[in-house]
Scaffold this motif. Structure first.
Motif, mmCIF file in Angstrom:
data_model
loop_
_atom_site.group_PDB
_atom_site.id
_atom_site.type_symbol
_atom_site.label_atom_id
_atom_site.label_comp_id
_atom_site.label_asym_id
_atom_site.label_seq_id
_atom_site.Cartn_x
_atom_site.Cartn_y
_atom_site.Cartn_z
ATOM 1 N N ARG A 168 0.818 -1.212 0.000
ATOM 2 C CA ARG A 168 0.000 0.000 0.000
ATOM 3 C C ARG A 168 0.852 1.263 0.000
ATOM 4 O O ARG A 168 0.328 2.366 -0.161
ATOM 5 C CB ARG A 168 -0.929 0.007 1.222
ATOM 6 N N LEU A 169 2.154 1.097 0.200
ATOM 7 C CA LEU A 169 3.102 2.210 0.241
ATOM 8 C C LEU A 169 2.719 3.242 1.295
ATOM 9 O O LEU A 169 2.637 2.908 2.460
ATOM 10 C CB LEU A 169 3.253 2.825 -1.159
ATOM 11 N N LEU A 170 2.460 4.482 0.913
ATOM 12 C CA LEU A 170 2.200 5.537 1.896
ATOM 13 C C LEU A 170 0.710 5.624 2.193
ATOM 14 O O LEU A 170 -0.086 6.025 1.351
ATOM 15 C CB LEU A 170 2.717 6.879 1.378
ATOM 16 N N HIS A 171 0.335 5.251 3.417
ATOM 17 C CA HIS A 171 -1.065 5.307 3.850
ATOM 18 C C HIS A 171 -1.094 5.723 5.309
ATOM 19 O O HIS A 171 -0.074 6.140 5.871
ATOM 20 C CB HIS A 171 -1.750 3.947 3.639
ATOM 21 N N GLY A 172 -2.258 5.627 5.939
ATOM 22 C CA GLY A 172 -2.437 6.196 7.268
ATOM 23 C C GLY A 172 -1.465 5.688 8.311
ATOM 24 O O GLY A 172 -0.935 6.464 9.111
#
Length: 328
Positions: A168-172
């Motif tokens: 998801r790479l950059l997430h919450g």
């Protein structure tokens, strides 16, 4: 530790508590209090008092409330008036504010300190697209701006605050929990595929937290930067999409002593080894190669989770591993 009471009209408090746990991990001494349509102020007061009693008599308490002037605020305020030295109230609760409150408890020891600190994060979490709709409203001064190019500065070896493998790479969880835990100067997505995709690049850079810039670079660029001593003052949080991308970076000389593994998406031909990690034979061979190169594995979604080793999970799923080099 400062206890946190989240109070709201209806189920909002329970919902945001669950959302906060997904991003920052399960938290101790945090309780959701709901004020339901069939209840009166006295019922709400009892719920709040019971929540506080569960923290311990000497604990500081921070109330995070949905709405100023509503019943949850009024009843919390009545309790606060009796304990002003150890309690504080913040209204207008949103998820960035809650996450910042969780993070602040790691370094701040009073409800007053945390309350003052989280106001800015709550305001910064309110953004708008298209940005032109904000006009000259200074309340939207935190609108995301394109990340500037990485500039060489300093002298020495680039530092890696965290290397994470996450499809998801950059997430919450990365933008909040991990960035606040490892304090990088920059979040760097390392992917040839994403570097060529302007839409994905734009979405990723905009997802960065306000205080940290994000960049997307191809793998060869990371290798080049790693060997450039002018980046010695930088602390990167590296995000990889596939284990093969990590292996290319390591083979290029990038020293990654430990790889945090968050999630690997399922696709045809892959086997789930836990509820968020899916691998195939190629992935397993790549992880073996990384292990043989000295990389340790830390399977955790968020910093608050217990760390797990990857290899026993792969074995349990039925994959055959070559442990020859590991034993050597």
């Amino acid at each position: 530790m400062v206890g946190i009471v989240i109070a709201s009209h209806g189920e909002f408090a329970k919902g945001i508590l669950q959302s906060g746990s997904m991003i920052f991990g399960e938290q101790k001494e945090v309780t959701a209090v709901t004020f339901m349509p069939n209840e009166g102020p006295e019922d709400l007061r009892k719920h709040l008092e019971a929540a506080i009693a569960g923290f311990g008599s000497d604990d500081e308490v921070l109330f995070l409330i949905d709405l100023w002037g509503g019943s949850p605020f009024n009843q919390s305020n009545a309790i606060y008036e009796e304990h002003k030295d150890k309690m504080a109230i913040v209204t207008g609760l949103n998820l960035p504010m809650l996450i910042e409150a969780y993070s602040s408890r790691l370094s701040l020891n009073s409800a007053h300190e945390i309350a003052a600190h989280i106001l800015g994060e709550g305001r910064a979490g309110v953004r708008i697209k298209p940005e032109s709709l904000a006009g000259n409203d200074t309340g939207n001064a935190s609108q995301p701006k394109p990340a500037p190019a990485m500039v060489a500065q300093g002298n020495g070896q680039l530092k890696i605050s965290l290397a994470r493998l996450d499809s998801r790479l950059l997430h919450g969880q990365v933008a909040t929990a991990w960035s606040k835990s490892v304090h990088p100067t920059r979040i760097v997505v390392v992917s040839d595929a994403v570097a060529k995709d302007q839409l994905r690049k734009s979405l990723i850079t905009e997802a960065a937290p306000p205080e940290v810039k994000a960049n997307v670079i191809p793998i060869e660029k990371l290798i080049e930067i790693w060997h450039d001593p002018r980046f010695g003052n930088q602390r990167f949080l590296l995000l990889f999409e596939t284990p093969q991308d990590v292996a290319r970076a390591v083979d290029g000389g990038v020293k990654i002593p430990e790889l945090n593994i968050g999630s690997l998406a399922h696709s045809e031909g892959k086997t789930m080894i836990n509820n968020v990690l899916a691998v195939d034979e190629n992935d397993v061979k790549t992880f073996e190669h990384l292990r043989d190169e000295g990389v340790k594995f830390d399977v955790r979604k968020v910093p608050a989770d217990n760390s797990q080793d990857l290899m026993p999970m792969i074995k349990k799923a039925g994959f055959q591993l070559d442990d020859t080099k590991e034993k050597e």
